[in-house]
Design a protein around this motif. Sequence first.
Motif, PDB file in Angstrom:
ATOM      1  N   ALA A   1      -1.154   5.313 -12.163  1.00 36.84           N
ATOM      2  CA  ALA A   1      -0.234   4.281 -11.674  1.00 36.84           C
ATOM      3  C   ALA A   1       0.438   4.734 -10.376  1.00 36.84           C
ATOM      4  N   GLN A   2       0.837   6.017 -10.305  1.00 38.43           N
ATOM      5  CA  GLN A   2       1.419   6.547  -9.073  1.00 38.43           C
ATOM      6  C   GLN A   2       0.412   6.479  -7.927  1.00 38.43           C
ATOM      7  N   LEU A   3      -0.827   6.787  -8.222  1.00 41.87           N
ATOM      8  CA  LEU A   3      -1.871   6.776  -7.199  1.00 41.87           C
ATOM      9  C   LEU A   3      -2.089   5.367  -6.653  1.00 41.87           C
ATOM     10  N   ALA A   4      -2.123   4.392  -7.537  1.00 43.99           N
ATOM     11  CA  ALA A   4      -2.314   3.001  -7.091  1.00 43.99           C
ATOM     12  C   ALA A   4      -1.168   2.547  -6.196  1.00 43.99           C
ATOM     13  N   ARG A   5       0.070   2.932  -6.549  1.00 42.29           N
ATOM     14  CA  ARG A   5       1.216   2.551  -5.720  1.00 42.29           C
ATOM     15  C   ARG A   5       1.173   3.249  -4.355  1.00 42.29           C
TER      16      ARG A   5
ATOM     17  N   LEU B   1       8.816   5.292  -0.354  1.00 38.46           N
ATOM     18  CA  LEU B   1       7.714   4.627   0.346  1.00 38.46           C
ATOM     19  C   LEU B   1       6.980   3.661  -0.583  1.00 38.46           C
ATOM     20  N   CYS B   2       6.867   4.052  -1.857  1.00 33.67           N
ATOM     21  CA  CYS B   2       6.086   3.255  -2.815  1.00 33.67           C
ATOM     22  C   CYS B   2       6.916   2.196  -3.547  1.00 33.67           C
ATOM     23  N   ARG B   3       8.224   2.180  -3.323  1.00 32.38           N
ATOM     24  CA  ARG B   3       9.119   1.367  -4.149  1.00 32.38           C
ATOM     25  C   ARG B   3       8.730  -0.114  -4.148  1.00 32.38           C
ATOM     26  N   ASP B   4       8.403  -0.643  -2.994  1.00 30.51           N
ATOM     27  CA  ASP B   4       8.100  -2.069  -2.901  1.00 30.51           C
ATOM     28  C   ASP B   4       6.599  -2.354  -2.831  1.00 30.51           C
ATOM     29  N   ALA B   5       5.778  -1.322  -3.068  1.00 28.89           N
ATOM     30  CA  ALA B   5       4.327  -1.510  -2.975  1.00 28.89           C
ATOM     31  C   ALA B   5       3.805  -2.266  -4.188  1.00 28.89           C
ATOM     32  N   THR B   6       2.828  -3.120  -3.959  1.00 24.87           N
ATOM     33  CA  THR B   6       2.175  -3.864  -5.036  1.00 24.87           C
ATOM     34  C   THR B   6       0.807  -3.246  -5.284  1.00 24.87           C
ATOM     35  N   PRO B   7       0.675  -2.472  -6.358  1.00 21.41           N
ATOM     36  CA  PRO B   7      -0.583  -1.750  -6.565  1.00 21.41           C
ATOM     37  C   PRO B   7      -1.733  -2.687  -6.918  1.00 21.41           C
ATOM     38  N   ALA B   8      -2.912  -2.270  -6.534  1.00 22.95           N
ATOM     39  CA  ALA B   8      -4.147  -2.969  -6.873  1.00 22.95           C
ATOM     40  C   ALA B   8      -5.007  -2.023  -7.701  1.00 22.95           C
ATOM     41  N   PRO B   9      -6.055  -2.526  -8.349  1.00 25.89           N
ATOM     42  CA  PRO B   9      -6.960  -1.631  -9.090  1.00 25.89           C
ATOM     43  C   PRO B   9      -7.516  -0.531  -8.190  1.00 25.89           C
TER      44      PRO B   9
ATOM     45  N   ALA C   1      -0.024  -0.482   3.504  1.00 26.41           N
ATOM     46  CA  ALA C   1       1.024  -1.255   4.173  1.00 26.41           C
ATOM     47  C   ALA C   1       1.515  -0.565   5.445  1.00 26.41           C
ATOM     48  N   GLN C   2       1.396   0.760   5.494  1.00 22.10           N
ATOM     49  CA  GLN C   2       1.805   1.509   6.682  1.00 22.10           C
ATOM     50  C   GLN C   2       0.723   1.544   7.760  1.00 22.10           C
TER      51      GLN C   2
END
Length: 517
Positions: free
Chosen positions: A43-47, A149-157, A54-55
């Motif tokens: 889950a951390q990796l996906a985020r 950095l990952c707080r607002d990221a929407t992870p994908a598969p 995004a960057q």
Amino acid sequence: MMAPELTQLGSLGDLIVTALQRGGDRTAFIHGERQTSYRAFGAQLARLIAALDAQGLQKGDTIASLSGNRPEAFLVSCAGYLMGLRVGWINPTASENDQAYLLTDAGVGTLFVDPDLFRERGERLAARTGIQRVWWLAPTDAGTDIDTLCRDATPAPLLPRASADDVAVLVYTGGTTGVPKGVVHTHRVQVAMTLMQLADWDWPQETRYLALTPITHAAGTFILPTLLRGGTVVLTHGFGADKFIDLVERHRITTTFLVPTMLYVLLDHPRLADADLSSLQMVAYGAAPMLPSRLTEGMRRLGPVFMQLYGQSEAPMMITVLRQRDHDPEHHPERLASCGLPVIGNQLRLLDEQGREVPQGEVGEICLRSPLVMAGYLKKPDETAKALRNGWLYTGDLARQDADGYLYIVDRSKDMVISGGFNVYPREVEDVLALHPAVSSAAVVGVPDPKWGEQVRAMVVLKQGQSATAEELMALVREHKGAVSVPKQIRFVAQLPVTTIGKLDKKAVRARFAEEG
């Protein structure tokens, strides 16, 4: 005709996704008091991948981490592998100048820094190299950390984007003989290495791996195989005998990687006699030759747990292996000086200077054809052509091979001493010196001599509370190797100089003798 893509070897990203899917809720990493499951790591990796997208990071960009051994450092590398980024491996114990050279030479555009250990170094490197994107692996007031950095990221598969022939890793040679060279490895090489490790090593049934040396080097190559076996990786920064004993006892470690100098320190430590290291089932060693006398001592005190690895940056980890069953001091004591048999999948030859295979038992340069061989040196076509010629990787290591195929490295070609027209191989003299019961370790080099061309000299470390004279040791060498191999000078020292990753530093040994004249 079958479509070529149907038979393509996968990428490192494919292996990472496979390991995380298989691991589920089992513990993947332990770092201090913190434990991370496979599912949580995934889950951390996906985020993180979503955040880096995004960057604006894109396939082919180069990233690097300056960090101690912690899960976040491996997490960043995994993100790079899945995204098709190039990952530069920085030795955290290297000098600031060497690290700055790597960052510039590799074209690193994004640097991740461990603020607990390298805040000031990271800030200076960013200023020296002009790197604009610096993110931190833990919370700090120095800048943005990866959790923020990952707080607002929407992870994908997790979907790997790299192909087998994309560049995965840039690893820099030690630089003890000049400017470090950037070794370019594709995903194909790294995947082949991982599969060969799984196939030809003595893995314990339950894999609980302790990583002490930097995971940007040999220790890090154990992590993915451990995860593919559903095991647990215990991460710590730096080696100490007390720390090693404590972690093995606490976490019931079953496998680890040590360089020979670390094993010598452990064997000489007073706590070893009462320590409970019974959980250890595979102790891999490599990066430098092991003295057979000390290896025998290690087997007597820790059991038949040792396995030797031989490789180099240009063909990582898996050129040969001396498995546990080959460590047989009763029936084959000579094999304790061997680096083993070629790993399955490798073609290995010993060639002379004209490219001809040498007769059995004679010394030649180890040359390799293998899926492990590098793509080349970064921006160094002449150096690449020198190493990759006549269809072989020329390793620079000199060796003999016995009738059963076991390989005996006598030295690096650059370390061979020519005295009075005779070849002297320092590795062989070091092994003889270590036969003396008072000798803990030894280093042998050649220094210029106006009469003989070079003369043999030695540095020797004695075991605590024991003694030996230079005359005794010279007589021992004369008995076993003859007069030409006898060191003309033996200097007793408290410890031998080593490189930042624990290898014996022959360049520094020569420099010390040069200072003395």
